[in-house]
Design an enzyme around this catalytic site. Structure first.
Site, short mmCIF file in Angstrom:
data_model
loop_
_atom_site.label_atom_id
_atom_site.label_comp_id
_atom_site.label_asym_id
_atom_site.label_seq_id
_atom_site.Cartn_x
_atom_site.Cartn_y
_atom_site.Cartn_z
N HIS A 74 0.85 -1.21 0.00
CA HIS A 74 0.00 0.00 0.00
C HIS A 74 0.87 1.24 0.00
O HIS A 74 1.94 1.28 0.62
CB HIS A 74 -0.99 0.00 1.18
CG HIS A 74 -0.37 0.06 2.54
ND1 HIS A 74 -0.01 1.23 3.15
CD2 HIS A 74 -0.08 -0.93 3.43
CE1 HIS A 74 0.47 0.98 4.36
NE2 HIS A 74 0.45 -0.31 4.55
N ASP A 76 -0.10 4.41 0.97
CA ASP A 76 -0.36 5.44 1.97
C ASP A 76 0.41 5.16 3.26
O ASP A 76 0.76 4.02 3.57
CB ASP A 76 -1.84 5.58 2.27
CG ASP A 76 -2.47 4.30 2.83
OD1 ASP A 76 -2.18 3.21 2.28
OD2 ASP A 76 -3.23 4.38 3.80
N ASP A 113 6.27 1.60 6.75
CA ASP A 113 5.02 0.88 6.58
C ASP A 113 4.13 1.75 5.68
O ASP A 113 3.55 2.72 6.15
CB ASP A 113 4.38 0.65 7.95
CG ASP A 113 2.99 0.08 7.88
OD1 ASP A 113 2.63 -0.47 6.83
OD2 ASP A 113 2.25 0.20 8.88
N GLU A 142 -4.98 2.08 2.94
CA GLU A 142 -4.90 0.88 3.76
C GLU A 142 -4.94 1.24 5.24
O GLU A 142 -5.58 0.56 6.04
CB GLU A 142 -3.61 0.11 3.44
CG GLU A 142 -3.51 -1.26 4.10
CD GLU A 142 -2.88 -1.23 5.48
OE1 GLU A 142 -2.91 -2.27 6.17
OE2 GLU A 142 -2.33 -0.18 5.88
N GLU A 143 -4.26 2.31 5.59
CA GLU A 143 -4.09 2.65 7.01
C GLU A 143 -5.37 3.17 7.66
O GLU A 143 -5.42 3.31 8.88
CB GLU A 143 -2.98 3.69 7.16
CG GLU A 143 -1.60 3.23 6.70
CD GLU A 143 -0.98 2.19 7.61
OE1 GLU A 143 -1.67 1.70 8.53
OE2 GLU A 143 0.19 1.84 7.39
N ASP A 166 3.60 -6.01 2.98
CA ASP A 166 3.23 -5.16 4.12
C ASP A 166 3.45 -5.95 5.41
O ASP A 166 2.53 -6.23 6.16
CB ASP A 166 1.77 -4.73 3.99
CG ASP A 166 1.36 -3.74 5.07
OD1 ASP A 166 2.25 -3.12 5.68
OD2 ASP A 166 0.14 -3.61 5.31
N HIS A 450 3.73 3.70 12.99
CA HIS A 450 2.56 4.53 13.32
C HIS A 450 2.86 5.54 14.43
O HIS A 450 1.94 6.14 14.99
CB HIS A 450 1.34 3.67 13.71
CG HIS A 450 0.84 2.80 12.63
ND1 HIS A 450 -0.33 2.06 12.74
CD2 HIS A 450 1.32 2.53 11.39
CE1 HIS A 450 -0.51 1.37 11.64
NE2 HIS A 450 0.48 1.64 10.80
#
Length: 475
Positions: A74, A76, A113, A142-143, A166, A450
């Site tokens: 992904h 994003d 990520d 995705e996030e 991922d 994150h």
């Protein structure tokens, strides 16, 4: 000035990605970059209405007739920054630096990520390593709910085997992942003139983390802590909220939260309540989140919510569950159901609470979601569900996994670790689209994703790319 080694294609493409905004819901520029990449390499592609991009590459020499392979990542990233950092994710390039072999971004998330997976795919498409015909799928959003993958049209994918990029850890591969849903609770309110002394209460300094992979570690939830403090204050006077907010992403444990409010009571009692409860909280988080910081100060407050509505919100947040609901009875340490009281936002007339729920079973997801809905509705909130995504169940027979295990053993001299994760992966969506899809995952060592402390081990970044190429050579 380049920070990474641009003689290595995967490092070059990763650094280029950090210079183009690509936060969730802001992937247009990077999606267009991928289209231009495909055109420059004379490769066919699809860019769909969601901004997902699929780039097709024929098999390399000698692999033209091999079965096709999906590579997937992904584009994003989670956009989080430390308090006080001047940075605009929709405009600014990440400020990269290397420390002790780890790549980091000053004051912000790094986007390893899943920038690592994107960079790997571009390096392969740009290179001459052996590979079967490829369908390289770059998804968006995705996030924030796996929306890009959920919006894919299956007609664009023909392959029956897939490598999802991922993942992390280098020496492991996922065999199953959780499904999930978000429950959104909203309450409308009316503002009225403030009549009493205003204050601001803030919670900060928490480490946060991924609400799937970190949910079992007893980390502090800023939204929950803030509500707990407000409830203690309410025992000594009347609390009328003016504004409340906390958390930034539904898949991140909230690190910061604050509220402005008025208090009809003695200031001494308010401050004593905050001090006493703060001491308890710091003791509880001594080993899991020692950096917690709680601060109260006077503030200008001109309009407030009715005390009864304020208490409805506070009571709901105190009672909302957060953390682990179920653990696996067969896989040690695996969380199988959880809830993250993730994001609180406040507009001029509405409070919204976003609760992220994960479960290995559909029944677990529905059970927790129903509990949240009933509780929220009892406290005057309206609820709805969104961003439902499926779990990825274990497959006993997987030729892709067997190939990966064999290649890994040859290169590392040890066994590949097979792990089940509580995080949500797009693998479940691809498996639901095509039950015959044979899927493995891989990715380099990265930590504190994150969060602004996110870091990527560069040696592992290189080794994992070499491992990916070795696996493809056997396909």
């Amino acid at each position: 000035m380049n920070i990474l080694d641009h003689t290595k294609a995967h490092q070059r493409f990763f650094e280029e990605m950090t210079r183009i905004p690509h936060g969730s819901f802001h992937e247009q520029a990077y999606s267009d970059y991928l289209v231009e990449f495909a055109k420059a390499h004379n490769l066919s592609y699809v860019q769909d209405e969601h901004l997902n991009v699929i780039i097709y590459a024929p098999g390399s020499k000698g692999y033209e007739d091999h079965a096709p392979l999906v590579l997937q990542a992904h584009m994003d990233m989670v956009c989080e920054k430390n308090k006080g950092v001047e940075f605009q994710f929709e405009r600014d390039a990440l400020d990269l630096y290397i420390e002790d072999g780890w790549l980091k971004a000053r004051g912000t998330t790094l986007g390893a990520d899943d920038g690592c997976g994107v960079a790997y795919m571009l390096a392969i498409l740009d290179g001459d390593m052996p590979h079967p015909p490829l369908e390289c799928v770059f998804t968006v959003q995705e996030e924030v709910g796996l929306f890009g993958a959920l919006g894919l049209d299956p007609k664009h994918i023909s392959a029956k085997r897939m490598i999802n990029l991922d993942d992390g850890g280098e020496k492991c591969t996922c065999t199953t992942s959780a499904g999930g849903v978000n429950v959104i609770a909203t309450m409308d309110f009316e503002l009225r003139p403030a009549e009493h002394t205003g204050y601001q209460l803030s919670v900060s300094g928490l480490s946060g983390g991924h609400s799937g992979g970190e949910i079992h570690r007893e980390k502090g939830n800023a939204n929950k802590i803030l509500a707990r403090l407000l409830y203690e204050i309410s025992k000594f006077g009347t609390v009328s909220l003016a504004h409340v907010e906390g958390g930034m992403k539904d898949n991140a444990i909230p690190r910061e939260a604050f509220a402005r409010f008025t208090f009809h009571g003695q200031e001494e009692k308010l401050r004593k309540a905050v001090a006493q409860e703060s001491e308890k909280i710091q003791k509880e988080l001594e080993f899991s989140d020692a950096g917690v910081c709680i601060h109260v100060q006077k503030a200008d407050v001109h309009q407030v919510i009715r005390p009864i509505d304020s208490m409805m919100y506070i009571r709901l947040m105190v009672l909302l569950p957060h953390g682990v609901h179920h653990r696996s009875m067969t896989i040690e340490g695996l969380t199988t159901a959880s809830m993250n009281a993730a994001v609180v936002t406040c507009t001029k007339d509405t409070i919204t609470v976003n609760c992220s729920i994960r479960g290995a079973l559909e029944s677990y997801i529905d059970q927790v979601a129903q509990g949240v809905e009933l509780l929220a509705e009892d406290y005057g909130f309206e609820t709805h569900r969104e961003a439902r995504y499926p779990a990825w169940s274990y497959e006993a027979v997987s030729p892709m996994r067997e190939c990966f295990q064999r290649v890994f053993k040859e290169r590392y001299g040890e066994e590949l670790a097979l792990i089940a994760v509580h995080g949500g992966l797009e693998c479940g969506i691809f498996k639901a689209m095509d039950p015959d899809m044979d899927i493995i995952t891989m990715g380099p060592i990265m930590e504190d994703i994150h969060t602004p402390q996110e870091r990527l081990n560069l040696d592992s970044f290189d080794r994992t790319f070499a491992l990916l190429c070795a696996v493809m050579e056997q396909l």
